[in-house]
Design a protein around this motif. Structure first.
Motif, PDB file in Angstrom:
ATOM      1  N   LEU A 148       0.818  -1.203   0.000  1.00  0.00           N
ATOM      2  CA  LEU A 148       0.000   0.000   0.000  1.00  0.00           C
ATOM      3  C   LEU A 148       0.860   1.263   0.000  1.00  0.00           C
ATOM      4  CD1 LEU A 148      -2.968   0.906   0.036  1.00  0.00           C
ATOM      5  CD2 LEU A 148      -2.833   1.000   2.534  1.00  0.00           C
ATOM      6  N   ASP A 149       2.050   1.173   0.589  1.00  0.00           N
ATOM      7  CA  ASP A 149       2.960   2.320   0.575  1.00  0.00           C
ATOM      8  C   ASP A 149       3.303   2.717  -0.858  1.00  0.00           C
ATOM      9  OD1 ASP A 149       4.250  -0.141   0.336  1.00  0.00           O
ATOM     10  OD2 ASP A 149       6.130   0.609   1.171  1.00  0.00           O
ATOM     11  N   GLU A 150       3.538   1.729  -1.713  1.00  0.00           N
ATOM     12  CA  GLU A 150       3.834   2.007  -3.122  1.00  0.00           C
ATOM     13  C   GLU A 150       2.605   2.585  -3.831  1.00  0.00           C
ATOM     14  OE1 GLU A 150       7.133  -1.548  -3.944  1.00  0.00           O
ATOM     15  OE2 GLU A 150       5.276  -1.482  -5.092  1.00  0.00           O
ATOM     16  N   TYR A 151       1.468   2.002  -3.562  1.00  0.00           N
ATOM     17  CA  TYR A 151       0.223   2.431  -4.203  1.00  0.00           C
ATOM     18  C   TYR A 151      -0.069   3.898  -3.890  1.00  0.00           C
ATOM     19  CZ  TYR A 151      -4.635   2.028  -5.845  1.00  0.00           C
ATOM     20  OH  TYR A 151      -5.820   2.176  -6.528  1.00  0.00           O
ATOM     21  N   SER A 152       0.140   4.287  -2.619  1.00  0.00           N
ATOM     22  CA  SER A 152      -0.213   5.639  -2.173  1.00  0.00           C
ATOM     23  C   SER A 152       0.693   6.720  -2.743  1.00  0.00           C
ATOM     24  CB  SER A 152      -0.184   5.700  -0.638  1.00  0.00           C
ATOM     25  OG  SER A 152       1.143   5.551  -0.153  1.00  0.00           O
ATOM     26  N   LYS A 153       1.880   6.345  -3.198  1.00  0.00           N
ATOM     27  CA  LYS A 153       2.824   7.348  -3.715  1.00  0.00           C
ATOM     28  C   LYS A 153       2.428   7.877  -5.087  1.00  0.00           C
ATOM     29  CE  LYS A 153       6.781   5.498  -1.168  1.00  0.00           C
ATOM     30  NZ  LYS A 153       8.048   4.723  -1.262  1.00  0.00           N
ATOM     31  N   ASN A 154       1.629   7.117  -5.800  1.00  0.00           N
ATOM     32  CA  ASN A 154       1.204   7.524  -7.142  1.00  0.00           C
ATOM     33  C   ASN A 154      -0.064   8.378  -7.033  1.00  0.00           C
ATOM     34  OD1 ASN A 154       0.226   7.715  -9.788  1.00  0.00           O
ATOM     35  ND2 ASN A 154       0.952   5.667 -10.336  1.00  0.00           N
ATOM     36  N   ASP A 155       0.031   9.647  -7.409  1.00  0.00           N
ATOM     37  CA  ASP A 155      -1.103  10.560  -7.286  1.00  0.00           C
ATOM     38  C   ASP A 155      -2.299  10.153  -8.138  1.00  0.00           C
ATOM     39  OD1 ASP A 155       0.200  12.145  -5.456  1.00  0.00           O
ATOM     40  OD2 ASP A 155       1.029  13.513  -6.960  1.00  0.00           O
ATOM     41  N   GLN A 156      -2.067   9.320  -9.138  1.00  0.00           N
ATOM     42  CA  GLN A 156      -3.167   8.872  -9.992  1.00  0.00           C
ATOM     43  C   GLN A 156      -3.994   7.758  -9.349  1.00  0.00           C
ATOM     44  OE1 GLN A 156      -1.440   7.824 -13.765  1.00  0.00           O
ATOM     45  NE2 GLN A 156      -1.275   9.969 -14.436  1.00  0.00           N
ATOM     46  N   ASN A 157      -3.455   7.160  -8.297  1.00  0.00           N
ATOM     47  CA  ASN A 157      -4.184   6.109  -7.574  1.00  0.00           C
ATOM     48  C   ASN A 157      -5.074   6.757  -6.517  1.00  0.00           C
ATOM     49  OD1 ASN A 157      -2.870   4.157  -9.078  1.00  0.00           O
ATOM     50  ND2 ASN A 157      -1.232   3.916  -7.567  1.00  0.00           N
ATOM     51  N   LYS A 158      -6.380   6.653  -6.686  1.00  0.00           N
ATOM     52  CA  LYS A 158      -7.300   7.337  -5.791  1.00  0.00           C
ATOM     53  C   LYS A 158      -7.447   6.615  -4.453  1.00  0.00           C
ATOM     54  CE  LYS A 158     -10.118   9.544  -9.365  1.00  0.00           C
ATOM     55  NZ  LYS A 158     -11.494   9.701  -9.906  1.00  0.00           N
TER      56      LYS A 158
END
Length: 468
Positions: A148-158
């Protein structure tokens, strides 16, 4: 030379030691076997997969973290707060707390569809495993995601948060506060923590038993009085709050064994003008689960000279009388929403030994509650925390209650109704208020219209939250 008695004693000791070691080994083997049985093999997915699946209707994402992180607080190591857009909440702490005979339906009611692939995500593999195993045992096709840490770093992932997620805090947040740290969303360090229940300290059984170290007792009589149990006169509340050390600009943290008590006082403090009020989600049980310090000596608050503003500072959140409710039902199409048990709603019982009449204000809509006047299980999760407000919003829609409506929650005297009011506050639904007078004040006037029985012969709507 050893005596026969000594030799027999030595042999006996050796046999006992041997049996003990064997028993220990057997215990270890049993524990190892048990641990092995509790471990489940889940296929893991990458962040790239997670991004793709999150936009695919054939997948359901399940967030197993603490409520606070789902609601909006940032978890350590995760750059965004909140949950993956569209994710269902199924906290790992619920595992083992749902009646086994009701588990399958409970899971389905959460929106976890067996016809879809399930992605269980968390930052803790233990939580993923607990929930993943439970779902696999029920026949679900489960995948694991722990990045989830990786997922949250991408601003396109809501990742979505509730507009006022900060109003419900977890035990870690309160512990950081008491340790002198500055937890997320805290704007000042002038705070007080209160255990909320009825009665003075010597009669408040929950406070006398054990409470969070450094906390004070809040007697609900400080903000309401009989016979109608509406909010007390502003000057009375002002004096009581000042005596309790409360001013408008302090951060006030509330908790209670019955969460509706804390919600009731939160409403009263917001109405009065306190700018920062929080509720410890899960109460003392959540605090003790983390093994945080408690105490039993009575703490006496230091009086403040002035509350800091005129009370009520926010009168718009309260409908005090039936007359006002009736006027708004006509002029603003206000919907009165009953937060009472089904038996109370259909007029089978009044729900209170001090309220003689049964029934509801004419036109009232049933908004869920619990099995009787002292319970609110439709609104709580298996671990005693507040239920996800999104789940309640779906249920309200079935009753004809929508986000853009003008709505007023009420119960008998204002405690239960404060729980859904807090949920709408979290979601930013500021057009929902509390009808403080409730059924108690309504039934006092025999001229007011009353309904008995379910309107249009409607049946009781399933709360989709049966876990006991």
């Amino acid at each position: 030379m050893l005596s026969k008695k000594a030799i027999l004693g030595t042999i006996s000791c050796a046999m006992i030691l041997s049996l003990s070691l064997t028993a220990c080994n057997n215990d270890d083997n049993d524990k190892a076997k048990e641990t092995k049985e509790e471990t489940v093999k889940l296929s893991s997915i990458s962040t790239e997969d997670a991004q793709k699946y999150a936009a695919d209707d054939n997948y359901v994402f399940v967030d197993t973290r603490n409520d606070s992180y789902y609601n909006g607080f940032k978890q350590e190591g995760v750059s965004k707060g909140g949950h993956i857009e569209g994710a269902v909440q199924y906290t790992a702490d619920w595992v083992g707390k749902v009646n086994k005979d009701k588990l399958s339906k409970f899971v389905e009611d959460k929106g976890i569809d067996k016809n879809k692939k399930i992605v269980v995500y968390d930052t803790e593999s233990e939580n993923i495993n607990k929930v993943g195993k439970e779902l696999k045992d029920l026949g679900y096709d489960v995948l694991a995601y722990d990045k989830l840490d990786e997922y949250s770093k991408n601003d396109q992932n809501k990742m979505n948060s509730f507009p006022r997620y900060e109003q419900l805090v977890n035990a870690q947040w309160v512990k950081d506060l008491t340790d002198g740290k500055t937890p997320e969303t805290l704007k000042n360090k002038d705070y007080m923590i209160f255990e909320v229940s009825w009665g003075p300290e010597d009669q408040a059984k929950d406070y006398k038993k054990s409470y969070i170290k450094g906390s004070y007792h809040f007697n609900t009589d400080w903000i309401e009085n009989g016979p109608d149990w509406n909010l007390s006169k502003p000057e009375v509340i002002k004096k009581n709050l000042e005596n309790a050390g409360i001013s408008k600009d302090k951060t006030i943290v509330l908790y209670s064994n019955d969460a509706s008590a804390a919600a009731r006082v939160m409403f009263a403090l917001k109405w009065s003008g306190v700018e920062d009020v929080r509720i410890l989600n899960g109460g003392l049980e959540a605090w003790q689960q983390e093994k945080y310090p408690t105490e039993e000596k009575v703490n006496i608050p230091k009086k403040v000279e002035d509350f800091g503003t005129q009370i009520p500072a926010n009168p718009q959140i309260d409908i005090a009388t039936p007359k006002e409710a009736i006027e708004k039902m006509g002029s603003e199409k206000l919907k009165l929403i009953s937060i009472r048990s089904w038996e109370e709603y259909i007029g089978k019982v009044s729900g209170y030994d001090y309220i003689p009449r049964a029934g509801e204000p004419k036109g009232a809509i049933w908004g869920f509650a619990g099995s009787d006047a002292s319970s609110m299980q439709d609104y709580y999760d298996p671990d005693g925390t507040f239920r996800n407000p999104l789940e309640m919003a779906k249920l309200w829609e079935k009753q004809g209650i929508y986000k853009d409506d003008q709505g007023a929650f009420y119960c008998g005297t204002g405690w239960r109704a404060a729980v859904p009011w807090e949920m709408t506050q979290m979601m930013g639904w500021d057009n929902f208020v509390l009808f403080d007078g409730g059924w108690n004040m309504w039934q006092m006037d025999k001229e007011l219209p009353v309904q008995i029985g379910a309107p249009n012969n409607m049946k009781k709507t399933d709360s989709a939250n049966d876990f006991k």
